[in-house]
Motif scaffolding. Sequence first.
Motif, PDB file in Angstrom:
ATOM      1  N   PHE A  47     -17.236  24.607   4.393  1.00  0.00           N
ATOM      2  CA  PHE A  47     -17.801  24.272   3.089  1.00  0.00           C
ATOM      3  C   PHE A  47     -17.055  23.062   2.527  1.00  0.00           C
ATOM      4  O   PHE A  47     -15.986  22.695   3.018  1.00  0.00           O
ATOM      5  CB  PHE A  47     -17.690  25.474   2.149  1.00  0.00           C
ATOM      6  CG  PHE A  47     -18.397  26.695   2.670  1.00  0.00           C
ATOM      7  CD1 PHE A  47     -19.743  26.901   2.423  1.00  0.00           C
ATOM      8  CD2 PHE A  47     -17.711  27.626   3.445  1.00  0.00           C
ATOM      9  CE1 PHE A  47     -20.398  28.012   2.934  1.00  0.00           C
ATOM     10  CE2 PHE A  47     -18.350  28.740   3.956  1.00  0.00           C
ATOM     11  CZ  PHE A  47     -19.704  28.932   3.700  1.00  0.00           C
ATOM     12  N   ASN A  48     -17.638  22.457   1.526  1.00  0.00           N
ATOM     13  CA  ASN A  48     -17.033  21.271   0.914  1.00  0.00           C
ATOM     14  C   ASN A  48     -16.760  21.528  -0.563  1.00  0.00           C
ATOM     15  O   ASN A  48     -17.440  21.009  -1.441  1.00  0.00           O
ATOM     16  CB  ASN A  48     -17.962  20.056   1.080  1.00  0.00           C
ATOM     17  CG  ASN A  48     -18.120  19.646   2.531  1.00  0.00           C
ATOM     18  OD1 ASN A  48     -17.131  19.442   3.226  1.00  0.00           O
ATOM     19  ND2 ASN A  48     -19.350  19.535   2.987  1.00  0.00           N
ATOM     20  N   ASN A  49     -15.766  22.368  -0.818  1.00  0.00           N
ATOM     21  CA  ASN A  49     -15.396  22.678  -2.198  1.00  0.00           C
ATOM     22  C   ASN A  49     -14.397  21.637  -2.699  1.00  0.00           C
ATOM     23  O   ASN A  49     -13.289  21.535  -2.183  1.00  0.00           O
ATOM     24  CB  ASN A  49     -14.775  24.079  -2.263  1.00  0.00           C
ATOM     25  CG  ASN A  49     -15.761  25.170  -1.894  1.00  0.00           C
ATOM     26  OD1 ASN A  49     -16.763  25.356  -2.567  1.00  0.00           O
ATOM     27  ND2 ASN A  49     -15.477  25.891  -0.817  1.00  0.00           N
ATOM     28  N   ASP A  50     -14.810  20.886  -3.685  1.00  0.00           N
ATOM     29  CA  ASP A  50     -13.965  19.816  -4.213  1.00  0.00           C
ATOM     30  C   ASP A  50     -12.825  20.420  -5.034  1.00  0.00           C
ATOM     31  O   ASP A  50     -13.047  21.003  -6.103  1.00  0.00           O
ATOM     32  CB  ASP A  50     -14.803  18.886  -5.089  1.00  0.00           C
ATOM     33  CG  ASP A  50     -14.013  17.660  -5.556  1.00  0.00           C
ATOM     34  OD1 ASP A  50     -12.797  17.587  -5.247  1.00  0.00           O
ATOM     35  OD2 ASP A  50     -14.603  16.795  -6.225  1.00  0.00           O
ATOM     36  N   VAL A  51     -11.607  20.282  -4.524  1.00  0.00           N
ATOM     37  CA  VAL A  51     -10.434  20.818  -5.239  1.00  0.00           C
ATOM     38  C   VAL A  51      -9.470  19.704  -5.636  1.00  0.00           C
ATOM     39  O   VAL A  51      -8.297  19.953  -5.912  1.00  0.00           O
ATOM     40  CB  VAL A  51      -9.699  21.874  -4.373  1.00  0.00           C
ATOM     41  CG1 VAL A  51     -10.565  23.116  -4.194  1.00  0.00           C
ATOM     42  CG2 VAL A  51      -9.278  21.299  -3.030  1.00  0.00           C
ATOM     43  N   SER A  52      -9.974  18.477  -5.674  1.00  0.00           N
ATOM     44  CA  SER A  52      -9.106  17.344  -6.018  1.00  0.00           C
ATOM     45  C   SER A  52      -8.516  17.495  -7.416  1.00  0.00           C
ATOM     46  O   SER A  52      -7.352  17.143  -7.655  1.00  0.00           O
ATOM     47  CB  SER A  52      -9.875  16.027  -5.912  1.00  0.00           C
ATOM     48  OG  SER A  52     -11.052  16.051  -6.731  1.00  0.00           O
ATOM     49  N   ALA A  53      -9.294  18.038  -8.361  1.00  0.00           N
ATOM     50  CA  ALA A  53      -8.792  18.225  -9.725  1.00  0.00           C
ATOM     51  C   ALA A  53      -7.688  19.288  -9.751  1.00  0.00           C
ATOM     52  O   ALA A  53      -6.724  19.179 -10.520  1.00  0.00           O
ATOM     53  CB  ALA A  53      -9.930  18.618 -10.659  1.00  0.00           C
ATOM     54  N   ILE A  54      -7.833  20.313  -8.903  1.00  0.00           N
ATOM     55  CA  ILE A  54      -6.810  21.358  -8.829  1.00  0.00           C
ATOM     56  C   ILE A  54      -5.516  20.783  -8.265  1.00  0.00           C
ATOM     57  O   ILE A  54      -4.419  21.053  -8.790  1.00  0.00           O
ATOM     58  CB  ILE A  54      -7.309  22.541  -7.974  1.00  0.00           C
ATOM     59  CG1 ILE A  54      -8.500  23.213  -8.653  1.00  0.00           C
ATOM     60  CG2 ILE A  54      -6.182  23.549  -7.729  1.00  0.00           C
ATOM     61  CD1 ILE A  54      -9.157  24.305  -7.823  1.00  0.00           C
ATOM     62  N   ILE A  55      -5.630  19.988  -7.212  1.00  0.00           N
ATOM     63  CA  ILE A  55      -4.442  19.362  -6.623  1.00  0.00           C
ATOM     64  C   ILE A  55      -3.740  18.488  -7.652  1.00  0.00           C
ATOM     65  O   ILE A  55      -2.501  18.511  -7.770  1.00  0.00           O
ATOM     66  CB  ILE A  55      -4.832  18.543  -5.377  1.00  0.00           C
ATOM     67  CG1 ILE A  55      -5.357  19.468  -4.272  1.00  0.00           C
ATOM     68  CG2 ILE A  55      -3.640  17.735  -4.875  1.00  0.00           C
ATOM     69  CD1 ILE A  55      -5.919  18.733  -3.070  1.00  0.00           C
ATOM     70  N   ALA A  56      -4.519  17.736  -8.426  1.00  0.00           N
ATOM     71  CA  ALA A  56      -3.936  16.889  -9.468  1.00  0.00           C
ATOM     72  C   ALA A  56      -3.198  17.732 -10.507  1.00  0.00           C
ATOM     73  O   ALA A  56      -2.115  17.351 -10.973  1.00  0.00           O
ATOM     74  CB  ALA A  56      -5.026  16.057 -10.137  1.00  0.00           C
TER      75      ALA A  56
END
Length: 517
Positions: free
Chosen positions: A202-211
């Motif tokens: 799947f392609n769950n965008d977690v870039s905001a979580i990493i930030a």
Amino acid sequence: MTHFNTLRLILGDQLNPAHSWYKDKKTNTLYVIAELKQETSYVKHHIQKICAFFCAMENFATALNQAGFNVLHLTLNETCNDEDLPALLTRIAAQHQCNTIEYQYPDEYRLKTQLAHFANTSPLTVSGVDSEHFLLPFEEIKHRFIKDKHITMEHFYRAMRKQFNILMDSNKPHGGKWNFDSNNRNKFSAADLAQIPPPKLFNNDVSAIIARLNKHNVSYFGKAAEQLPWPTTRKQAISCLDYFCLYLLPHFGQFQDAMTEQSKHNSSLYHSRLSFALNAKLIHPLFVIKRVIAQYEQRPNDISIAQVEGFVRQILGWREYVRAIYWINMPDYATKNQLKAKNTLPPYFWHAKTKMNCMHHALCESLTTAYAHHIQRLMVIGNFCLLTAINPDDVDAWYLGVYIDAIEWVEMPNTRGMSQFADDGIIATKPYAASGNYINKMSDYCKNCHYKVKQKVGDDACPFNSLYWHFMHTHRAKLEKNPRIGMVYKNWDKQENTLQQSTLQQATYYLNNIASL
């Protein structure tokens, strides 16, 4: 600020949409789902594990909100000043003038203890309810299990099969046997490797979580993935289950113990990739079991009983079993170290740079994907820790931190008990110690290894060989009367004394130079 009578806490592994809490949309109830620094720091976690839980929590909050529930989803930005979970609950309850707090019983002892203490000391009315996920109710554990006593998993599994009428023909096991494990020990041939389907990703965008994690200086390890490939919603979990049934189940059991270095495109092989979704409670175990059995019944020419039984045993048997072992034996279980292991993890557990090819691949997959299948965890990494006498506290912390599906109730019995034999046989009737021969039998790791799997001594002798005999020699007084491994000592005693001594010296050298293996 909107006022509510009741605050209901939803923890990160309690994302069960079928819970009875959601049968009625009570307008005077506020549901709280919160990212907490506390939950990122009790051990050092793989970044993908943190991201998976935070992403799933956010998705669950969104789904509840869309279904008409009053939901407060708090990120680290909003909770960074809350010292711990009780502090958060006290603050939110005061802000919204809640006089009652409800929570689902946690599946980790530390959280259960924390919330129980909060319930006893808070001026508010605080109470807990069952999470309604496991097939064996919490209150029944004490009737089936006894503290510090070995209960055979196979007996428990058969009882669960009968209780839930799973793969049963009246009172007899479907297929004529309870257990088809002997059918499930195949090694991959070149032709088999070519047939392995790609994984369901799947392609769950977690870039905001990493930030956010970086902003709040959360300490983590492992390779980050801004597009998280694991299922983090119920819809994705069901899609993952359907994919497993369609493409992977026909060969699951046959190859469930196999390992290969030729699968960089698919490290999960024929495994379902459902463990995170199950442990976060996005999907119910009985739903999974029934869906798998339905596929078997619809496609008898494609799927054999051996494939299905092996899968069902892991969920209906092993998963429920280790959870019961955990709760009946806690908190003492967390301190068990019957073999008095005291060494520390070598540095390659954090970067996978080791000349042992099996360890390199198993560690590399773990650090890259936050996943490794059960034989890599047990018979490669766990076996190495056992043979090198790594302190089970260190082993627990690493396993709990690195794997995306690791929650203490499932991690600790598997590592401290099954893998490290630190519980003195509460789970396993023998230590799962093995030489390089087992790894060679179940994988192709040894072909391209710096070390020679057939050699016990010498500069390029497989470390697992001498370390195995050193382990057996060290613990002989404890183990030689064990009927499951007594023959090992007869084989050892037949060896020439000079070979025995050189083998033990080889192991001692490896133990003294463990960081450079």
